[in-house]
Design a protein around this motif. Sequence first.
Motif, PDB file in Angstrom:
ATOM      1  N   THR A 166      10.862   9.692  16.970  1.00  0.00           N
ATOM      2  CA  THR A 166      10.857   9.038  15.668  1.00  0.00           C
ATOM      3  C   THR A 166      10.137   7.698  15.802  1.00  0.00           C
ATOM      4  O   THR A 166       9.959   7.178  16.903  1.00  0.00           O
ATOM      5  N   ARG A 167       9.737   7.129  14.681  1.00  0.00           N
ATOM      6  CA  ARG A 167       8.998   5.867  14.689  1.00  0.00           C
ATOM      7  C   ARG A 167       9.811   4.797  13.990  1.00  0.00           C
ATOM      8  O   ARG A 167      10.355   5.027  12.910  1.00  0.00           O
ATOM      9  N   TYR A 168       9.869   3.646  14.627  1.00  0.00           N
ATOM     10  CA  TYR A 168      10.533   2.487  14.037  1.00  0.00           C
ATOM     11  C   TYR A 168       9.506   1.635  13.318  1.00  0.00           C
ATOM     12  O   TYR A 168       8.525   1.192  13.909  1.00  0.00           O
ATOM     13  N   ARG A 169       9.703   1.436  12.038  1.00  0.00           N
ATOM     14  CA  ARG A 169       8.809   0.633  11.205  1.00  0.00           C
ATOM     15  C   ARG A 169       7.357   1.080  11.362  1.00  0.00           C
ATOM     16  O   ARG A 169       6.517   0.344  11.871  1.00  0.00           O
ATOM     17  N   PRO A 170       7.032   2.292  10.978  1.00  0.00           N
ATOM     18  CA  PRO A 170       5.640   2.757  11.099  1.00  0.00           C
ATOM     19  C   PRO A 170       4.730   2.001  10.144  1.00  0.00           C
ATOM     20  O   PRO A 170       5.147   1.487   9.097  1.00  0.00           O
ATOM     21  N   ASP A 171       3.462   1.908  10.522  1.00  0.00           N
ATOM     22  CA  ASP A 171       2.470   1.235   9.681  1.00  0.00           C
ATOM     23  C   ASP A 171       2.190   2.084   8.448  1.00  0.00           C
ATOM     24  O   ASP A 171       1.956   3.300   8.547  1.00  0.00           O
ATOM     25  N   ARG A 172       2.195   1.451   7.312  1.00  0.00           N
ATOM     26  CA  ARG A 172       1.953   2.149   6.058  1.00  0.00           C
ATOM     27  C   ARG A 172       0.470   2.126   5.720  1.00  0.00           C
ATOM     28  O   ARG A 172      -0.224   1.135   5.938  1.00  0.00           O
ATOM     29  N   TRP A 173       0.019   3.230   5.162  1.00  0.00           N
ATOM     30  CA  TRP A 173      -1.348   3.302   4.635  1.00  0.00           C
ATOM     31  C   TRP A 173      -1.263   2.972   3.148  1.00  0.00           C
ATOM     32  O   TRP A 173      -1.090   3.843   2.302  1.00  0.00           O
ATOM     33  N   ASP A 174      -1.420   1.702   2.830  1.00  0.00           N
ATOM     34  CA  ASP A 174      -1.224   1.255   1.462  1.00  0.00           C
ATOM     35  C   ASP A 174      -2.557   1.145   0.736  1.00  0.00           C
ATOM     36  O   ASP A 174      -3.593   1.625   1.209  1.00  0.00           O
ATOM     37  N   ALA A 175      -2.531   0.509  -0.430  1.00  0.00           N
ATOM     38  CA  ALA A 175      -3.741   0.398  -1.254  1.00  0.00           C
ATOM     39  C   ALA A 175      -4.808  -0.447  -0.572  1.00  0.00           C
ATOM     40  O   ALA A 175      -6.011  -0.171  -0.700  1.00  0.00           O
ATOM     41  N   ARG A 176      -4.395  -1.470   0.169  1.00  0.00           N
ATOM     42  CA  ARG A 176      -5.399  -2.295   0.866  1.00  0.00           C
ATOM     43  C   ARG A 176      -6.104  -1.507   1.954  1.00  0.00           C
ATOM     44  O   ARG A 176      -7.316  -1.679   2.171  1.00  0.00           O
ATOM     45  N   ALA A 177      -5.378  -0.643   2.642  1.00  0.00           N
ATOM     46  CA  ALA A 177      -6.025   0.193   3.660  1.00  0.00           C
ATOM     47  C   ALA A 177      -7.028   1.147   3.016  1.00  0.00           C
ATOM     48  O   ALA A 177      -8.123   1.369   3.557  1.00  0.00           O
ATOM     49  N   TRP A 178      -6.679   1.712   1.860  1.00  0.00           N
ATOM     50  CA  TRP A 178      -7.625   2.581   1.163  1.00  0.00           C
ATOM     51  C   TRP A 178      -8.881   1.809   0.756  1.00  0.00           C
ATOM     52  O   TRP A 178     -10.006   2.320   0.868  1.00  0.00           O
ATOM     53  N   LEU A 179      -8.710   0.581   0.267  1.00  0.00           N
ATOM     54  CA  LEU A 179      -9.869  -0.202  -0.156  1.00  0.00           C
ATOM     55  C   LEU A 179     -10.760  -0.591   1.027  1.00  0.00           C
ATOM     56  O   LEU A 179     -11.992  -0.569   0.922  1.00  0.00           O
ATOM     57  N   VAL A 180     -10.146  -0.944   2.144  1.00  0.00           N
ATOM     58  CA  VAL A 180     -10.939  -1.302   3.330  1.00  0.00           C
ATOM     59  C   VAL A 180     -11.741  -0.102   3.826  1.00  0.00           C
ATOM     60  O   VAL A 180     -12.944  -0.204   4.111  1.00  0.00           O
ATOM     61  N   ALA A 181     -11.083   1.057   3.939  1.00  0.00           N
ATOM     62  CA  ALA A 181     -11.789   2.256   4.381  1.00  0.00           C
ATOM     63  C   ALA A 181     -12.853   2.677   3.372  1.00  0.00           C
ATOM     64  O   ALA A 181     -13.953   3.110   3.746  1.00  0.00           O
ATOM     65  N   ALA A 182     -12.560   2.544   2.070  1.00  0.00           N
ATOM     66  CA  ALA A 182     -13.529   2.932   1.046  1.00  0.00           C
ATOM     67  C   ALA A 182     -14.740   2.017   1.035  1.00  0.00           C
ATOM     68  O   ALA A 182     -15.864   2.469   0.753  1.00  0.00           O
ATOM     69  N   SER A 183     -14.555   0.739   1.333  1.00  0.00           N
ATOM     70  CA  SER A 183     -15.716  -0.170   1.362  1.00  0.00           C
ATOM     71  C   SER A 183     -16.684   0.217   2.471  1.00  0.00           C
ATOM     72  O   SER A 183     -17.904   0.234   2.268  1.00  0.00           O
ATOM     73  N   GLY A 184     -16.153   0.565   3.645  1.00  0.00           N
ATOM     74  CA  GLY A 184     -17.037   1.025   4.717  1.00  0.00           C
ATOM     75  C   GLY A 184     -17.686   2.352   4.398  1.00  0.00           C
ATOM     76  O   GLY A 184     -18.880   2.562   4.680  1.00  0.00           O
TER      77      GLY A 184
END
Length: 413
Positions: free
Chosen positions: A330-348
Amino acid sequence: MADSPPHGRPSPREGLRGTSATGEPAGSPGESAGTGPTGRAAPAARRGRPDALHPGAWWLWALALGTAATRTTNPLLLGLLIAVSAYVVAARRPDAPWARSYGVFVKLALAVLLVRLVFATVLGSPIPGARVIVALPEVPLPDWAQGIRLGGKVTAEALTFALYDGLRLAALLVCVGAANSLANPSRLLKSLPGALYETGVAVVVALTFAPHLIADVQRLRAARRLRGRPDRGFRGLAQVALPVLEGALERSVALAAAMDARGYGRTAQVPPAVRRTTAALTLGGLLGVCAGTYGLLSAAGAGYGVPLLLCGLAAALAGLWLGGRRSLRTRYRPDRWDARAWLVAASGAAVAAVTALAAVRDPAALHPGVVPLVAPTLPLWPAAAVLLGLLPAFIAPAPQAPAPHKDSREEPS
């Protein structure tokens, strides 16, 4: 006065309250927002880390910029890509030891560019040219070395072609260096799918033990210098290597015992049909990715490259998803793929898509000619698309400043 602890030694209650379970200060954004009076984290604090961007988004952004760099030889666009990555690194690079690798990649890129120019000068270039810069003495070679020459005339066209080609590879290395400086490697490995859990653990252990080996070498060399013994040359290296290997072996045995006591290596029981399906999907997907990549890079495979690559990626992802059923972790406090992550990946991705489209629509602008030698021009809409890569510098969370260290020897005011 009876309950006050001695100077320089916090009370047990203060020691528990001063740091979190992950070693962060109690006032850090990752812990204090969701903690209650009992010290337990609230459910909102366990869902992710709002103060950090997902490391996979940084890698997707950087790889997309590197893909855009491979689609052009225009030095103005390549310089703009390097400047965009440098600005984002300067704005969002955290203060951590692993984040200092950007300068190493920049130096490596300069070395690659210099080596490419030296090879074009000494070994010649297949690009014909009429503007001779210097004529070096040419070394005659045997018949079996046809096509290779040492020395001879060095033309401006050949050097310009080598400069454009080396600058493209240098820009790709700088983009990879930006990803290494922005994405936490430990968090990235923890975000891997369950099927790659063992690989991630091995890489984490290797990344953890490598600094210890360097520290051991430095410590032993300093001890030999203090004793007046040689610490350089083959003799010094041979006498330092044995204690270093002994210490590494002891750490490895201790780590293996600790991991075995904590249950590492346990896997769930899955049916044999699921295991065979997982192996077939993973192997077939990787073969499809290799064949699709070859089709994209070759001129004859432009028609089947993209469909085969997409089918290979889908099969590989399905195989990884099935393989993750064997993992019990199991993972403790996993990193979330939120809206900012989508925007960063989409800009590239936007930078890579527009650059690839421009390479098809206007190849002369993205690949300036060298025979005859012409001055490169900056295409406007590909350059505007490259500027979209600056978006992470404004939407990504700012790096957290390190907590000030308080000396316990200071007297309280």
